[in-house]
Design a protein around this motif. Sequence first.
Motif, PDB file in Angstrom:
ATOM      1  N   SER A 183     -26.818  57.648  77.706  1.00 63.29           N
ATOM      2  CA  SER A 183     -26.459  58.722  76.774  1.00 63.29           C
ATOM      3  C   SER A 183     -25.182  59.456  77.162  1.00 63.29           C
ATOM      4  N   ASP A 184     -24.754  59.331  78.424  1.00 66.22           N
ATOM      5  CA  ASP A 184     -23.564  60.059  78.891  1.00 66.22           C
ATOM      6  C   ASP A 184     -22.337  59.176  79.068  1.00 66.22           C
ATOM      7  N   THR A 185     -22.483  57.870  78.890  1.00 66.54           N
ATOM      8  CA  THR A 185     -21.380  56.954  79.194  1.00 66.54           C
ATOM      9  C   THR A 185     -20.103  57.327  78.444  1.00 66.54           C
ATOM     10  N   LEU A 186     -20.197  57.427  77.133  1.00 66.00           N
ATOM     11  CA  LEU A 186     -18.993  57.638  76.331  1.00 66.00           C
ATOM     12  C   LEU A 186     -18.405  59.028  76.546  1.00 66.00           C
ATOM     13  N   SER A 187     -19.256  60.037  76.603  1.00 61.77           N
ATOM     14  CA  SER A 187     -18.734  61.396  76.794  1.00 61.77           C
ATOM     15  C   SER A 187     -18.065  61.534  78.159  1.00 61.77           C
ATOM     16  N   ASP A 188     -18.639  60.925  79.193  1.00 64.45           N
ATOM     17  CA  ASP A 188     -18.033  61.001  80.529  1.00 64.45           C
ATOM     18  C   ASP A 188     -16.671  60.310  80.548  1.00 64.45           C
ATOM     19  N   ARG A 189     -16.570  59.158  79.896  1.00 63.67           N
ATOM     20  CA  ARG A 189     -15.303  58.426  79.884  1.00 63.67           C
ATOM     21  C   ARG A 189     -14.236  59.191  79.109  1.00 63.67           C
ATOM     22  N   ALA A 190     -14.626  59.757  77.975  1.00 62.43           N
ATOM     23  CA  ALA A 190     -13.659  60.541  77.202  1.00 62.43           C
ATOM     24  C   ALA A 190     -13.222  61.776  77.973  1.00 62.43           C
ATOM     25  N   ARG A 191     -14.155  62.421  78.658  1.00 62.59           N
ATOM     26  CA  ARG A 191     -13.826  63.629  79.419  1.00 62.59           C
ATOM     27  C   ARG A 191     -12.871  63.309  80.569  1.00 62.59           C
ATOM     28  N   ARG A 192     -13.038  62.141  81.171  1.00 65.04           N
ATOM     29  CA  ARG A 192     -12.160  61.738  82.266  1.00 65.04           C
ATOM     30  C   ARG A 192     -10.708  61.649  81.788  1.00 65.04           C
ATOM     31  N   LEU A 193     -10.522  61.123  80.571  1.00 68.09           N
ATOM     32  CA  LEU A 193      -9.169  61.013  80.039  1.00 68.09           C
ATOM     33  C   LEU A 193      -8.610  62.372  79.646  1.00 68.09           C
ATOM     34  N   THR A 194      -9.399  63.163  78.932  1.00 67.99           N
ATOM     35  CA  THR A 194      -8.874  64.443  78.438  1.00 67.99           C
ATOM     36  C   THR A 194      -8.587  65.406  79.583  1.00 67.99           C
ATOM     37  N   ALA A 195      -9.373  65.317  80.661  1.00 71.59           N
ATOM     38  CA  ALA A 195      -9.120  66.193  81.811  1.00 71.59           C
ATOM     39  C   ALA A 195      -7.783  65.878  82.454  1.00 71.59           C
ATOM     40  N   ALA A 196      -7.370  64.631  82.387  1.00 67.84           N
ATOM     41  CA  ALA A 196      -6.103  64.230  83.010  1.00 67.84           C
ATOM     42  C   ALA A 196      -4.964  64.124  82.004  1.00 67.84           C
ATOM     43  N   TRP A 197      -5.219  64.430  80.744  1.00 65.94           N
ATOM     44  CA  TRP A 197      -4.235  64.171  79.697  1.00 65.94           C
ATOM     45  C   TRP A 197      -2.923  64.919  79.926  1.00 65.94           C
ATOM     46  N   SER A 198      -3.005  66.167  80.291  1.00 66.72           N
ATOM     47  CA  SER A 198      -1.786  66.947  80.499  1.00 66.72           C
ATOM     48  C   SER A 198      -0.937  66.328  81.596  1.00 66.72           C
ATOM     49  N   ALA A 199      -1.566  65.942  82.719  1.00 66.57           N
ATOM     50  CA  ALA A 199      -0.826  65.339  83.824  1.00 66.57           C
ATOM     51  C   ALA A 199      -0.254  63.983  83.427  1.00 66.57           C
ATOM     52  N   VAL A 200      -1.031  63.213  82.652  1.00 66.67           N
ATOM     53  CA  VAL A 200      -0.577  61.891  82.218  1.00 66.67           C
ATOM     54  C   VAL A 200       0.664  62.008  81.340  1.00 66.67           C
ATOM     55  N   THR A 201       0.635  62.902  80.375  1.00 62.29           N
ATOM     56  CA  THR A 201       1.774  63.023  79.453  1.00 62.29           C
ATOM     57  C   THR A 201       2.986  63.654  80.132  1.00 62.29           C
ATOM     58  N   GLN A 202       2.756  64.516  81.104  1.00 60.98           N
ATOM     59  CA  GLN A 202       3.887  65.083  81.835  1.00 60.98           C
ATOM     60  C   GLN A 202       4.613  64.003  82.628  1.00 60.98           C
ATOM     61  N   ARG A 203       3.832  63.077  83.160  1.00 62.06           N
ATOM     62  CA  ARG A 203       4.442  62.043  83.997  1.00 62.06           C
ATOM     63  C   ARG A 203       4.973  60.879  83.184  1.00 62.06           C
ATOM     64  N   TRP A 204       4.237  60.480  82.127  1.00 67.83           N
ATOM     65  CA  TRP A 204       4.580  59.254  81.412  1.00 67.83           C
ATOM     66  C   TRP A 204       5.074  59.495  79.991  1.00 67.83           C
ATOM     67  N   GLY A 205       5.101  60.737  79.557  1.00 72.12           N
ATOM     68  CA  GLY A 205       5.557  61.039  78.206  1.00 72.12           C
ATOM     69  C   GLY A 205       4.414  61.054  77.208  1.00 72.12           C
ATOM     70  N   ASN A 206       4.725  61.465  76.005  1.00 72.42           N
ATOM     71  CA  ASN A 206       3.696  61.594  74.961  1.00 72.42           C
ATOM     72  C   ASN A 206       3.372  60.291  74.251  1.00 72.42           C
ATOM     73  N   ASP A 207       4.185  59.271  74.484  1.00 68.94           N
ATOM     74  CA  ASP A 207       3.985  57.999  73.789  1.00 68.94           C
ATOM     75  C   ASP A 207       3.023  57.114  74.585  1.00 68.94           C
ATOM     76  N   ILE A 208       1.763  57.511  74.590  1.00 68.28           N
ATOM     77  CA  ILE A 208       0.725  56.738  75.276  1.00 68.28           C
ATOM     78  C   ILE A 208       0.132  55.767  74.256  1.00 68.28           C
ATOM     79  N   GLU A 209       0.413  54.502  74.415  1.00 70.27           N
ATOM     80  CA  GLU A 209      -0.004  53.513  73.423  1.00 70.27           C
ATOM     81  C   GLU A 209      -1.453  53.081  73.580  1.00 70.27           C
TER      82      GLU A 209
END
Length: 250
Positions: free
Chosen positions: A196-222
């Motif tokens: 029951s937590d698989t998808l929410s945990d995976r999505a949360r992992r990405l959103t928690a790091a989203w700001s750092a990811v886009t700062q380093r790699w830009g907004n064009d995340i394909e």
Amino acid sequence: MWNNVRQLNLAASALHALLVLALLAAGCYWLVQRPNFALREIRIEGDTEHINAPTVRASVVGRLKGNFFTVDLDAARQAFEQMPWVRHASVRRVWPNALAVTLEEYQPLGTWGSDQLVSVDGELFTANQGELDEDLPAFDGPDGTAKEVVARYRDFRKWFAPTGASPEEVTLSPRYAWTVKLSNGTQVELGRERNSDTLSDRARRLTAAWSAVTQRWGNDIEYADLRYPNGFAIRAAGMRFISDPNQGKK
């Protein structure tokens, strides 16, 4: 019997009653067949955003049999419910020659596959997509999964909101693996739902790091692959970054 006055009177009374009933039946039959009671009007009430008089005439009027008294209301209801966009119809008589129809239309949430729509209640229906007032998200999945896909779409909207994007496409594969295309152009692979937590945990992992990811790699995340137990992989502008390269995919 012919010498029994009482029985003769009873027989005469019975014959008289039968004659009266026959005359009444004949009179009723004659009355209900009068042209005054031929159906001349159909009043459409309720949800009518996609229903109009020409549509009703083309789809239903020719299938209604009988007049005010003899029309089969259940058959009429079924005829209306076979019209595009109609989820439910209720039909009643209106004296002396009309039907009142209350319609409930499907409320479209998104497209389904190549030629259907799915409602906010997760019900599939067929209608002219050219009549839509706006672009809708696209859904797809195995037979019988429409309600599940709609429920997950609502979850994805909430889970991915921190990225500032919303789901434009939600696909459940034949192997029951989830893929989401976000409005910012990112395709997200979430994989299969292990618990029951698989998808929410995976999505949360990405959103928690989203700001750092886009700062380093830009907004064009394909592309973002979340099918790792403790990390994820992304692709951006010709580059590929794996946050946890030592873990295999699930």
